[in-house]
Design a protein around this motif. Structure first.
Motif, PDB file in Angstrom:
ATOM      1  N   ASN A   1      12.575   2.356  10.994  1.00  0.00           N
ATOM      2  CA  ASN A   1      11.497   1.422  11.262  1.00  0.00           C
ATOM      3  C   ASN A   1      11.915   0.007  10.863  1.00  0.00           C
ATOM      4  O   ASN A   1      12.697  -0.186   9.927  1.00  0.00           O
ATOM      5  N   PRO A   2      11.397  -0.992  11.563  1.00  0.00           N
ATOM      6  CA  PRO A   2      11.746  -2.379  11.221  1.00  0.00           C
ATOM      7  C   PRO A   2      11.168  -2.791   9.869  1.00  0.00           C
ATOM      8  O   PRO A   2      10.077  -2.368   9.491  1.00  0.00           O
TER       9      PRO A   2
ATOM     10  N   MET B   1      19.945  -7.348  -7.842  1.00  0.00           N
ATOM     11  CA  MET B   1      18.798  -6.494  -7.496  1.00  0.00           C
ATOM     12  C   MET B   1      17.795  -6.403  -8.641  1.00  0.00           C
ATOM     13  O   MET B   1      17.175  -5.366  -8.866  1.00  0.00           O
ATOM     14  N   ASN B   2      17.614  -7.510  -9.350  1.00  0.00           N
ATOM     15  CA  ASN B   2      16.551  -7.558 -10.352  1.00  0.00           C
ATOM     16  C   ASN B   2      15.182  -7.674  -9.688  1.00  0.00           C
ATOM     17  O   ASN B   2      14.164  -7.450 -10.328  1.00  0.00           O
ATOM     18  N   ALA B   3      15.194  -8.073  -8.439  1.00  0.00           N
ATOM     19  CA  ALA B   3      13.949  -8.159  -7.684  1.00  0.00           C
ATOM     20  C   ALA B   3      14.187  -7.603  -6.290  1.00  0.00           C
ATOM     21  O   ALA B   3      15.235  -7.841  -5.687  1.00  0.00           O
ATOM     22  N   LEU B   4      13.228  -6.874  -5.781  1.00  0.00           N
ATOM     23  CA  LEU B   4      13.300  -6.338  -4.422  1.00  0.00           C
ATOM     24  C   LEU B   4      11.902  -6.334  -3.827  1.00  0.00           C
ATOM     25  O   LEU B   4      10.965  -5.797  -4.419  1.00  0.00           O
ATOM     26  N   ALA B   5      11.764  -6.967  -2.673  1.00  0.00           N
ATOM     27  CA  ALA B   5      10.510  -6.939  -1.921  1.00  0.00           C
ATOM     28  C   ALA B   5      10.814  -6.456  -0.514  1.00  0.00           C
ATOM     29  O   ALA B   5      11.817  -6.859   0.087  1.00  0.00           O
ATOM     30  N   ILE B   6       9.964  -5.593   0.004  1.00  0.00           N
ATOM     31  CA  ILE B   6      10.131  -5.076   1.366  1.00  0.00           C
ATOM     32  C   ILE B   6       8.843  -5.311   2.137  1.00  0.00           C
ATOM     33  O   ILE B   6       7.758  -4.919   1.691  1.00  0.00           O
ATOM     34  N   VAL B   7       8.978  -5.966   3.295  1.00  0.00           N
ATOM     35  CA  VAL B   7       7.834  -6.274   4.156  1.00  0.00           C
ATOM     36  C   VAL B   7       7.972  -5.509   5.458  1.00  0.00           C
ATOM     37  O   VAL B   7       9.045  -5.502   6.082  1.00  0.00           O
ATOM     38  N   LEU B   8       6.893  -4.860   5.860  1.00  0.00           N
ATOM     39  CA  LEU B   8       6.851  -4.151   7.138  1.00  0.00           C
ATOM     40  C   LEU B   8       6.067  -4.993   8.134  1.00  0.00           C
ATOM     41  O   LEU B   8       4.989  -5.500   7.810  1.00  0.00           O
ATOM     42  N   PRO B   9       6.592  -5.175   9.343  1.00  0.00           N
ATOM     43  CA  PRO B   9       5.921  -6.036  10.327  1.00  0.00           C
ATOM     44  C   PRO B   9       4.701  -5.342  10.932  1.00  0.00           C
ATOM     45  O   PRO B   9       4.514  -4.130  10.766  1.00  0.00           O
ATOM     46  N   PRO B  10       3.857  -6.087  11.651  1.00  0.00           N
ATOM     47  CA  PRO B  10       2.705  -5.455  12.322  1.00  0.00           C
ATOM     48  C   PRO B  10       3.172  -4.447  13.368  1.00  0.00           C
ATOM     49  O   PRO B  10       4.236  -4.602  13.969  1.00  0.00           O
ATOM     50  N   ASN B  11       2.376  -3.418  13.564  1.00  0.00           N
ATOM     51  CA  ASN B  11       2.611  -2.478  14.662  1.00  0.00           C
ATOM     52  C   ASN B  11       1.260  -1.919  15.095  1.00  0.00           C
ATOM     53  O   ASN B  11       0.213  -2.436  14.719  1.00  0.00           O
ATOM     54  N   LYS B  12       1.259  -0.863  15.845  1.00  0.00           N
ATOM     55  CA  LYS B  12      -0.005  -0.359  16.366  1.00  0.00           C
ATOM     56  C   LYS B  12      -0.918   0.209  15.278  1.00  0.00           C
ATOM     57  O   LYS B  12      -2.129   0.345  15.482  1.00  0.00           O
ATOM     58  N   THR B  13      -0.349   0.546  14.113  1.00  0.00           N
ATOM     59  CA  THR B  13      -1.184   1.046  13.015  1.00  0.00           C
ATOM     60  C   THR B  13      -1.395   0.016  11.922  1.00  0.00           C
ATOM     61  O   THR B  13      -2.213   0.221  11.037  1.00  0.00           O
ATOM     62  N   ARG B  14      -0.624  -1.069  11.961  1.00  0.00           N
ATOM     63  CA  ARG B  14      -0.775  -2.144  10.980  1.00  0.00           C
ATOM     64  C   ARG B  14      -1.060  -3.433  11.729  1.00  0.00           C
ATOM     65  O   ARG B  14      -0.233  -3.903  12.512  1.00  0.00           O
TER      66      ARG B  14
ATOM     67  N   MET C   1      -5.412   2.000   6.091  1.00  0.00           N
ATOM     68  CA  MET C   1      -5.420   1.112   7.260  1.00  0.00           C
ATOM     69  C   MET C   1      -4.100   0.383   7.432  1.00  0.00           C
ATOM     70  O   MET C   1      -3.781  -0.092   8.509  1.00  0.00           O
ATOM     71  N   LEU C   2      -3.302   0.302   6.341  1.00  0.00           N
ATOM     72  CA  LEU C   2      -2.054  -0.431   6.417  1.00  0.00           C
ATOM     73  C   LEU C   2      -0.899   0.446   6.890  1.00  0.00           C
ATOM     74  O   LEU C   2       0.227   0.002   6.958  1.00  0.00           O
ATOM     75  N   GLY C   3      -1.183   1.670   7.197  1.00  0.00           N
ATOM     76  CA  GLY C   3      -0.184   2.475   7.892  1.00  0.00           C
ATOM     77  C   GLY C   3       0.419   3.600   7.083  1.00  0.00           C
ATOM     78  O   GLY C   3       0.557   3.537   5.871  1.00  0.00           O
TER      79      GLY C   3
ATOM     80  N   PRO D   1       4.317   1.806   2.703  1.00  0.00           N
ATOM     81  CA  PRO D   1       3.833   0.780   3.604  1.00  0.00           C
ATOM     82  C   PRO D   1       2.530   0.137   3.187  1.00  0.00           C
ATOM     83  O   PRO D   1       2.214  -0.937   3.628  1.00  0.00           O
ATOM     84  N   ALA D   2       1.742   0.782   2.345  1.00  0.00           N
ATOM     85  CA  ALA D   2       0.471   0.173   1.968  1.00  0.00           C
ATOM     86  C   ALA D   2       0.555  -0.691   0.722  1.00  0.00           C
ATOM     87  O   ALA D   2      -0.427  -1.252   0.297  1.00  0.00           O
ATOM     88  N   ALA D   3       1.715  -0.789   0.139  1.00  0.00           N
ATOM     89  CA  ALA D   3       1.885  -1.637  -1.053  1.00  0.00           C
ATOM     90  C   ALA D   3       0.810  -1.361  -2.089  1.00  0.00           C
ATOM     91  O   ALA D   3       0.132  -2.225  -2.574  1.00  0.00           O
ATOM     92  N   ALA D   4       0.658  -0.083  -2.454  1.00  0.00           N
ATOM     93  CA  ALA D   4      -0.517   0.285  -3.226  1.00  0.00           C
ATOM     94  C   ALA D   4      -0.460  -0.058  -4.696  1.00  0.00           C
ATOM     95  O   ALA D   4      -1.479  -0.216  -5.317  1.00  0.00           O
ATOM     96  N   GLN D   5       0.754  -0.149  -5.288  1.00  0.00           N
ATOM     97  CA  GLN D   5       0.818  -0.397  -6.718  1.00  0.00           C
ATOM     98  C   GLN D   5       1.505  -1.709  -7.036  1.00  0.00           C
ATOM     99  O   GLN D   5       2.390  -2.125  -6.330  1.00  0.00           O
TER     100      GLN D   5
END
Length: 886
Positions: free
Chosen positions: A377-378, A387-400, A488-490, A516-520
């Motif tokens: 997935n993109p 790698m003291n910091a890592l952020a991952i962003v998922l782009p919009p899609n049909k479920t997000r 709702m965020l996928g 994908p929901a970035a819950a914590q």
């Protein structure tokens, strides 16, 4: 590559919160200097060891903060805590403040290495001796006579500092000669000026090991014993290179570096910002040289070392609180980005990063599945080299529907080097819109509020977003979250699995869960754990930033609700300063049209400053207003008239309402209806926005009253008596009609008090807060802007840090209220559309705080607030047409 400069240097920027790992309290035995105090030293000290610690904890920050920083500072050998450079002016003007701060450090077991200069004193002595100081390329030319005077002076100043420290119970050891070896910098050019070639670390370490603070002069010596003069900044830098301390502190009368607008720069991350800074026109002369020298120094030191430029009286606050007090300069880290798993050279290392904050039997399986998900997935990942910091962003899609922050993991080192804030700067640069969720009891909640434009809470979760301004889009986003929560965020199955794994994590590492929901988002944080602040009386529907969206149900079926035509506005009383300010705002508003302006003095003249149409001033009578209201020609009437004048116009509108179905909006800028319960008081930050949205008649608050209420409201439940407000306004607050209060000649070199008791704003503030206040207004010679200094008695002992946190929590998400650390300045708010609140100075008793608030009396104090209320009541986005606070 990714610049954080705009964040660090924006006007009024405050220090982004620095986070440290949770730390256990230091045992009493760990407070080493207790063995160093003689009984006589303790008796002669103003404060006992315990009393000094308690006082400092209550004045600069929470006990937790101080313990955490103590844990950090005591994690290295004693001589590697800090090098502090003390200028000659500090020894002359701030000796007591300096020694009190050093005494605290000594008391809690920290031994800074102090090196001092004496430049101003040397200049004075040379002038008295008939010797004119000479400089070449900024370096003092030191001949034999100058060196003789300097050597004697440095010994005197060193002894003065040591004796003062001893008076405060601190054992200090003067190290005046032999600490620096040097060679001539250029004898022919500068004479007896040295270039340091070595540092005597052994003598420094010996002093510390024996319980003494080492106090060095910036004098060096050649191999054959010749004394040389050395610049104190240079000596401090060489000392830092030899000792590699955690902190290098330059004490300064100014207390930091300042940007082009005169605002103190709170933090600079050199790896990200240096090139941009050095290209700015305002970075020149001493500021340019200082930044350049500090970069050259930090490039030779461990990345964990930082430099602080700070006033001596704020040294404790700078070292032991998250907010700091001066300018903090770090190397920081440049960020990398990847869009493919194959971009990571070591996938197993990536998995370890995702795993480091997780425990439980299925943690490894969960991370493996997440990595497989990313392969198919993109995504976009942001990280620093280690790698003291890592952020991952998922782009919009049909479920997000929007880009989603799925992962945010930060190590202790990442927080200490400010990578977390660099990451968010990168996210905002490359993702104009972003959504993420965290738990509402998360320790980082205030940090996320600071990064977001709005939020909504549901079932223990908080969804944040930024960059989403379309009202319908926000309403849909909130509705989806209310119905579906994080799912709702996928990818709810993957989410729930990773969520369970994250809940088992017990290591103190900050993250949003790798899903994908970035819950914590839990972790290294010096912010106390607090519940989500959503008081029902202020924020309806538990929505932060509620009115950033267009009102989904505009009241009374107003014609503009469909957005098929702009709202039609009539302004009664357009001659005054407030009327002119509102005209300017309406001129740029996309959904409002000024159709009529009324002014008896200007009737027949062309209106200037409005470009949408040609308008001629009229002299409307109450009867004219009644007839226009009957015909439904106006959607909103704005009364910008003096107190006691607008009632006939309001009565005329009432009369028309009785014989017509039209219910236009009335906004009165005078004080006539602020005490009438049938009118809605229009202060959106304190009054339920739903009340304003459904109002047909709004009393716009007073300028003084707005700033005062915002400055007191967060502490209402903690009031221990009557707050006293000392207010000073520019003379525009006195209006255009000539009077002593707007007579510039009379006000020049003057400050004019008026209505020392029972001013109408005193009654207004007391009435709205439900608590009596004392208000003392003054007028000064500047044109626009108000400053309040508010003394607030407290019903319990509180710290400055705790109070500031209350204000930050209370106004999180409010675009027109900015909470700052320092006392705000009038010149910084003039022409701005919000309120700045700061200061938060707590009396030594802990039972009284002084809060300062500034506001532009013509804007947020009048016209901007009027437009804010109009937007809400007419069904538009609350801040539409209003430049929000940065």
């Amino acid at each position: 590559m990714l610049s954080a400069c705009s964040t660090a240097l924006r006007a009024g920027a405050r220090r982004t919160v620095r986070r440290l790992p949770k730390a256990r309290a230091l045992p009493v035995a760990a407070i080493r200097p207790l063995r160093c105090f003689s009984s006589s030293a303790i008796r002669n000290s103003d404060l006992t060891t315990r009393g000094m610690i308690v006082q400092t904890l209550s004045s600069v920050g929470s006990k937790r903060e101080v313990q955490q920083y103590l844990s950090l500072f005591t994690s290295v050998s004693s001589q590697r805590f800090a090098v502090i450079k003390v200028g000659g002016a500090i020894l002359t003007d701030y000796l007591d403040e300096l020694c009190s701060s050093l005494a605290f450090l000594y008391t809690v077991g920290l031994y800074p290495v102090i090196v001092h200069g004496a430049g101003p004193q040397l200049n004075n002595l040379l002038e008295q001796a008939g010797i004119e100081p000479q400089f070449e390329e900024g370096i003092r030319i030191t001949d034999a006579k100058t060196l003789q005077v300097a050597r004697k002076l440095f010994l005197q100043e060193n002894l003065k500092l040591v004796n003062k420290l001893e008076e405060k119970g601190v054992h200090a050891q003067p190290l005046t000669m032999g600490m620096f070896t040097a060679e001539y910098l250029n004898k022919d050019k500068w004479g007896y000026v040295g270039k340091i070639t070595g540092v005597n670390k052994e003598s420094i370490e010996s002093a510390i090991s024996n319980g003494y603070l080492p106090v060095l002069t910036s004098m060096a010596m050649t191999e054959d014993g010749q004394v040389l003069n050395v610049n104190a900044d240079v000596a401090a830098a060489e000392l830092a290179r030899a000792l590699e301390p955690l902190k290098v502190v330059y004490l300064s009368e100014k207390g930091g570096l300042f940007d082009a607008s005169g605002q103190k720069i709170s933090a600079i991350n050199l790896d990200e910002e240096y090139d941009h800074l050095m290209s700015q026109e305002w970075v020149r002369y001493g500021t340019r040289l200082k930044i350049k020298e500090i970069k050259e120094l930090l490039d030779t030191l461990p990345r964990t070392t930082s430099v602080a430029i700070i006033h001596p009286q704020d040294l404790q606050k700078e070292l032991f609180t998250d907010s700091g007090a001066g300018t903090l300069i770090r190397r920081g880290s440049k960020l990398l980005s990847s869009r493919d798993i194959l971009d990571f050279k070591d996938v197993e290392k990536l998995k370890d990063v995702l795993l480091r904050d997780r425990e439980g039997p299925d943690a490894r399986v969960t991370v493996d599945k997440y990595v497989e998900f990313l392969k198919e997935n993109p995504f976009v990942a942001y990280y620093d080299g280690p790698m003291n910091a890592l952020a991952i962003v998922l782009p919009p899609n049909k479920t997000r529907s929007h880009a989603t922050l799925a992962t945010l993991t930060i190590t202790k080192s990442g927080w200490l080097t400010n990578v977390a804030d660099n990451v968010f700067t990168a996210l905002k640069k490359e993702h104009p819109k972003l959504v993420w969720t965290v738990k509402e009891d998360d320790e980082n909640l205030a940090w996320f509020f600071d990064k977001a434009d709005g939020s909504i809470a549901r079932n223990g979760d908080v969804m944040f977003w930024y960059g989403i301004e379309n009202g319908d889009e926000i309403i849909q986003l909130m509705a989806d979250f209310t119905r579906h929560g994080r799912a709702m965020l996928g990818d709810s199955n993957l989410e729930s699995r990773l969520h369970r794994a994250a809940n088992n994590a017990s290591q103190n590492v900050s993250r949003t869960g790798a899903q994908p929901a970035a819950a914590q988002a839990r972790g290294y944080c010096t912010i106390a754990r607090r519940p989500l602040m959503t008081p029902a009386k202020t924020l309806p529907q538990t929505v932060r930033g509620y009115a950033t969206s267009t009102n989904p149900n505009p009241p009374y079926g107003k014609k503009n609700a469909s957005k098929t035509q702009p709202a039609r506005v009539a302004l009664i009383g357009a001659r005054g300063y407030t009327g002119q300010a509102l005209i300017s705002l309406l001129n740029s508003h996309p959904n409002m049209d000024l159709c009529s302006v009324s002014s008896r003095e200007l009737a027949g003249q062309k209106l200037k400053g409005y470009d949408k149409r040609e308008i001629t001033y009229e002299n409307l009578s109450p009867e004219d207003v009644r007839d226009m209201e009957k015909r439904g020609e106006i959607d909103c009437w704005v009364m910008a008239l003096p107190n006691g004048v607008c009632k006939p116009y309001v009565d005329a509108i009432y009369e028309a309402r009785n014989s017509s179905s039209n219910h236009s909006l009335i906004v009165d800028l005078s004080a006539d209806y602020r005490f009438d319960s049938s009118w809605t008081y229009g202060l959106p930050e304190l009054v339920p926005r739903s009340n304003i949205a459904n109002a047909t008649q709004i009393a716009n608050p007073g300028c003084y009253a707005t700033a005062a209420q915002l400055g007191i409201a967060p502490l209402l439940e903690h009031l221990g008596g009557q707050p006293t407000i000392f207010g000073v306004s520019g003379y525009s607050g006195a209006g255009t009609k000539p009077s002593p209060k707007n007579d510039v000649e009379l006000l020049t070199n003057n400050l004019m008090p008026y209505s020392l008791t029972d001013h109408i704003h005193e009654r207004e503030i007391s009435n709205q807060l439900g608590h009596s206040v004392a208000f003392i207004p003054h007028v000064a010679v500047w044109f626009q802007g108000i400053h309040h200094t508010i003394s607030i008695p407290l019903n319990k002992t509180m710290t400055s840090r705790d109070i500031r946190q209350i204000y930050q929590d209370r106004y999180a998400g409010e675009k027109l209220v900015k909470v700052v650390g320092e006392a705000p300045l009038v010149k910084a708010i003039s022409g701005k559309h919000g309120v700045e609140i700061g200061g938060f100075a707590v009396h030594s008793s802990g039972k009284r705080v002084v809060v300062c608030a500034t506001i532009d009396n013509l804007l947020k104090g009048a016209a901007t607030q009027c437009l804010q209320n109009m937007n809400l009541a007419l069904g538009f986005a609350e801040y539409e047409g209003i430049p929000v606070m940065k």
